[in-house]
Design a protein around this motif. Sequence first.
Motif, PDB file in Angstrom:
ATOM      1  N   PRO A  95      12.766  35.807  49.562  1.00 42.18           N
ATOM      2  CA  PRO A  95      13.520  36.997  49.972  1.00 42.18           C
ATOM      3  C   PRO A  95      14.124  37.723  48.777  1.00 42.18           C
ATOM      4  O   PRO A  95      14.473  37.102  47.772  1.00 42.18           O
ATOM      5  CB  PRO A  95      14.622  36.451  50.871  1.00 42.18           C
ATOM      6  CG  PRO A  95      14.475  34.982  50.903  1.00 42.18           C
ATOM      7  CD  PRO A  95      13.324  34.576  50.055  1.00 42.18           C
ATOM      8  N   LEU A  96      14.236  39.019  48.905  1.00 41.18           N
ATOM      9  CA  LEU A  96      14.846  39.816  47.837  1.00 41.18           C
ATOM     10  C   LEU A  96      16.331  39.496  47.720  1.00 41.18           C
ATOM     11  O   LEU A  96      16.862  39.387  46.623  1.00 41.18           O
ATOM     12  CB  LEU A  96      14.635  41.303  48.109  1.00 41.18           C
ATOM     13  CG  LEU A  96      15.101  42.264  47.022  1.00 41.18           C
ATOM     14  CD1 LEU A  96      14.362  42.000  45.710  1.00 41.18           C
ATOM     15  CD2 LEU A  96      14.874  43.696  47.461  1.00 41.18           C
ATOM     16  N   LEU A  97      17.003  39.359  48.862  1.00 32.78           N
ATOM     17  CA  LEU A  97      18.436  39.035  48.884  1.00 32.78           C
ATOM     18  C   LEU A  97      18.655  37.803  49.742  1.00 32.78           C
ATOM     19  O   LEU A  97      18.113  37.710  50.834  1.00 32.78           O
ATOM     20  CB  LEU A  97      19.245  40.172  49.522  1.00 32.78           C
ATOM     21  CG  LEU A  97      19.247  41.529  48.863  1.00 32.78           C
ATOM     22  CD1 LEU A  97      20.074  42.506  49.702  1.00 32.78           C
ATOM     23  CD2 LEU A  97      19.794  41.454  47.466  1.00 32.78           C
ATOM     24  N   THR A  98      19.463  36.895  49.280  1.00 33.28           N
ATOM     25  CA  THR A  98      19.882  35.781  50.124  1.00 33.28           C
ATOM     26  C   THR A  98      21.205  36.158  50.779  1.00 33.28           C
ATOM     27  O   THR A  98      21.914  37.061  50.299  1.00 33.28           O
ATOM     28  CB  THR A  98      20.080  34.490  49.305  1.00 33.28           C
ATOM     29  OG1 THR A  98      21.172  34.681  48.395  1.00 33.28           O
ATOM     30  CG2 THR A  98      18.810  34.103  48.559  1.00 33.28           C
ATOM     31  N   LEU A  99      21.539  35.476  51.835  1.00 30.04           N
ATOM     32  CA  LEU A  99      22.821  35.709  52.494  1.00 30.04           C
ATOM     33  C   LEU A  99      23.964  35.455  51.520  1.00 30.04           C
ATOM     34  O   LEU A  99      24.943  36.208  51.485  1.00 30.04           O
ATOM     35  CB  LEU A  99      22.959  34.831  53.739  1.00 30.04           C
ATOM     36  CG  LEU A  99      24.292  34.930  54.477  1.00 30.04           C
ATOM     37  CD1 LEU A  99      24.554  36.349  54.962  1.00 30.04           C
ATOM     38  CD2 LEU A  99      24.328  33.946  55.631  1.00 30.04           C
ATOM     39  N   GLU A 100      23.833  34.434  50.697  1.00 28.89           N
ATOM     40  CA  GLU A 100      24.893  34.100  49.736  1.00 28.89           C
ATOM     41  C   GLU A 100      25.089  35.221  48.721  1.00 28.89           C
ATOM     42  O   GLU A 100      26.218  35.564  48.374  1.00 28.89           O
ATOM     43  CB  GLU A 100      24.573  32.782  49.016  1.00 28.89           C
ATOM     44  CG  GLU A 100      24.617  31.561  49.918  1.00 28.89           C
ATOM     45  CD  GLU A 100      23.408  31.454  50.866  1.00 28.89           C
ATOM     46  OE1 GLU A 100      22.309  31.959  50.536  1.00 28.89           O
ATOM     47  OE2 GLU A 100      23.576  30.882  51.955  1.00 28.89           O
ATOM     48  N   GLU A 101      23.981  35.804  48.232  1.00 22.19           N
ATOM     49  CA  GLU A 101      24.090  36.925  47.289  1.00 22.19           C
ATOM     50  C   GLU A 101      24.733  38.133  47.957  1.00 22.19           C
ATOM     51  O   GLU A 101      25.565  38.819  47.352  1.00 22.19           O
ATOM     52  CB  GLU A 101      22.712  37.313  46.761  1.00 22.19           C
ATOM     53  CG  GLU A 101      22.106  36.317  45.819  1.00 22.19           C
ATOM     54  CD  GLU A 101      20.662  36.632  45.486  1.00 22.19           C
ATOM     55  OE1 GLU A 101      20.294  36.427  44.324  1.00 22.19           O
ATOM     56  OE2 GLU A 101      19.901  37.062  46.392  1.00 22.19           O
ATOM     57  N   ALA A 102      24.337  38.391  49.193  1.00 26.25           N
ATOM     58  CA  ALA A 102      24.904  39.531  49.922  1.00 26.25           C
ATOM     59  C   ALA A 102      26.404  39.348  50.123  1.00 26.25           C
ATOM     60  O   ALA A 102      27.187  40.271  49.884  1.00 26.25           O
ATOM     61  CB  ALA A 102      24.197  39.694  51.268  1.00 26.25           C
ATOM     62  N   LYS A 103      26.810  38.160  50.525  1.00 29.02           N
ATOM     63  CA  LYS A 103      28.234  37.895  50.749  1.00 29.02           C
ATOM     64  C   LYS A 103      29.020  37.947  49.441  1.00 29.02           C
ATOM     65  O   LYS A 103      30.140  38.457  49.403  1.00 29.02           O
ATOM     66  CB  LYS A 103      28.421  36.546  51.442  1.00 29.02           C
ATOM     67  CG  LYS A 103      27.979  36.569  52.895  1.00 29.02           C
ATOM     68  CD  LYS A 103      28.036  35.206  53.535  1.00 29.02           C
ATOM     69  CE  LYS A 103      29.459  34.775  53.765  1.00 29.02           C
ATOM     70  NZ  LYS A 103      29.549  33.545  54.584  1.00 29.02           N
ATOM     71  N   GLN A 104      28.441  37.443  48.378  1.00 28.82           N
ATOM     72  CA  GLN A 104      29.109  37.502  47.081  1.00 28.82           C
ATOM     73  C   GLN A 104      29.296  38.952  46.654  1.00 28.82           C
ATOM     74  O   GLN A 104      30.365  39.333  46.177  1.00 28.82           O
ATOM     75  CB  GLN A 104      28.300  36.744  46.027  1.00 28.82           C
ATOM     76  CG  GLN A 104      28.959  36.728  44.665  1.00 28.82           C
ATOM     77  CD  GLN A 104      28.130  35.964  43.639  1.00 28.82           C
ATOM     78  OE1 GLN A 104      26.972  35.639  43.867  1.00 28.82           O
ATOM     79  NE2 GLN A 104      28.736  35.693  42.508  1.00 28.82           N
ATOM     80  N   HIS A 105      28.253  39.780  46.837  1.00 27.98           N
ATOM     81  CA  HIS A 105      28.348  41.195  46.482  1.00 27.98           C
ATOM     82  C   HIS A 105      29.446  41.895  47.290  1.00 27.98           C
ATOM     83  O   HIS A 105      30.183  42.717  46.756  1.00 27.98           O
ATOM     84  CB  HIS A 105      27.006  41.889  46.702  1.00 27.98           C
ATOM     85  CG  HIS A 105      27.034  43.340  46.398  1.00 27.98           C
ATOM     86  ND1 HIS A 105      27.093  43.826  45.110  1.00 27.98           N
ATOM     87  CD2 HIS A 105      27.029  44.426  47.217  1.00 27.98           C
ATOM     88  CE1 HIS A 105      27.124  45.154  45.145  1.00 27.98           C
ATOM     89  NE2 HIS A 105      27.079  45.538  46.409  1.00 27.98           N
ATOM     90  N   LEU A 106      29.538  41.551  48.571  1.00 25.18           N
ATOM     91  CA  LEU A 106      30.533  42.172  49.448  1.00 25.18           C
ATOM     92  C   LEU A 106      31.911  41.517  49.333  1.00 25.18           C
ATOM     93  O   LEU A 106      32.873  42.013  49.903  1.00 25.18           O
ATOM     94  CB  LEU A 106      30.059  42.100  50.904  1.00 25.18           C
ATOM     95  CG  LEU A 106      28.768  42.838  51.223  1.00 25.18           C
ATOM     96  CD1 LEU A 106      28.346  42.558  52.653  1.00 25.18           C
ATOM     97  CD2 LEU A 106      28.923  44.336  50.985  1.00 25.18           C
ATOM     98  N   ARG A 107      31.978  40.399  48.627  1.00 21.90           N
ATOM     99  CA  ARG A 107      33.215  39.621  48.486  1.00 21.90           C
ATOM    100  C   ARG A 107      33.738  39.151  49.842  1.00 21.90           C
ATOM    101  O   ARG A 107      34.905  39.314  50.181  1.00 21.90           O
ATOM    102  CB  ARG A 107      34.270  40.420  47.724  1.00 21.90           C
ATOM    103  CG  ARG A 107      33.839  40.732  46.323  1.00 21.90           C
ATOM    104  CD  ARG A 107      34.899  41.423  45.535  1.00 21.90           C
ATOM    105  NE  ARG A 107      34.400  41.596  44.175  1.00 21.90           N
ATOM    106  CZ  ARG A 107      34.607  42.673  43.459  1.00 21.90           C
ATOM    107  NH1 ARG A 107      35.324  43.663  43.933  1.00 21.90           N
ATOM    108  NH2 ARG A 107      34.134  42.754  42.241  1.00 21.90           N
ATOM    109  N   VAL A 108      32.818  38.579  50.622  1.00 22.82           N
ATOM    110  CA  VAL A 108      33.135  38.034  51.936  1.00 22.82           C
ATOM    111  C   VAL A 108      32.965  36.525  51.864  1.00 22.82           C
ATOM    112  O   VAL A 108      31.908  36.033  51.447  1.00 22.82           O
ATOM    113  CB  VAL A 108      32.204  38.625  53.025  1.00 22.82           C
ATOM    114  CG1 VAL A 108      32.432  37.948  54.363  1.00 22.82           C
ATOM    115  CG2 VAL A 108      32.407  40.129  53.138  1.00 22.82           C
TER     116      VAL A 108
END
Length: 103
Positions: A11-24
């Motif tokens: 995948p291009l983005l993992t859930l962990e990367e997305a959450k880290q980017h959003l600071r969630v």
Amino acid sequence: MLDVVVLTVGPLLTLEEAKQHLRVDDVDSDAIIEAYADAAVLSVLNYCDRKLVPQGAEPAFKAAALLMLGDLYNNRESVVAGQSFAVSPTIGALLGPYRSYRV
């Protein structure tokens, strides 16, 4: 999450990367973050008229998808039906070299 975006890598983005980017940190928003991440990835691919990320272009596509994800997540309450959406200049600059134009 989409698992056919980047050849041989995953995948291009993992859930962990997305959450880290959003600071969630919590798990309460995981489903909506996954939906927005999938939409962001599809959006950057559609912008370039591509089905897959070109090999070697993963960093540009990932950065653009993360920026799009941030826009979707941070502006989720202010979306108006029928409103047009423009790609930010930063996303356009990241993806411009990979964009296919039809004539």
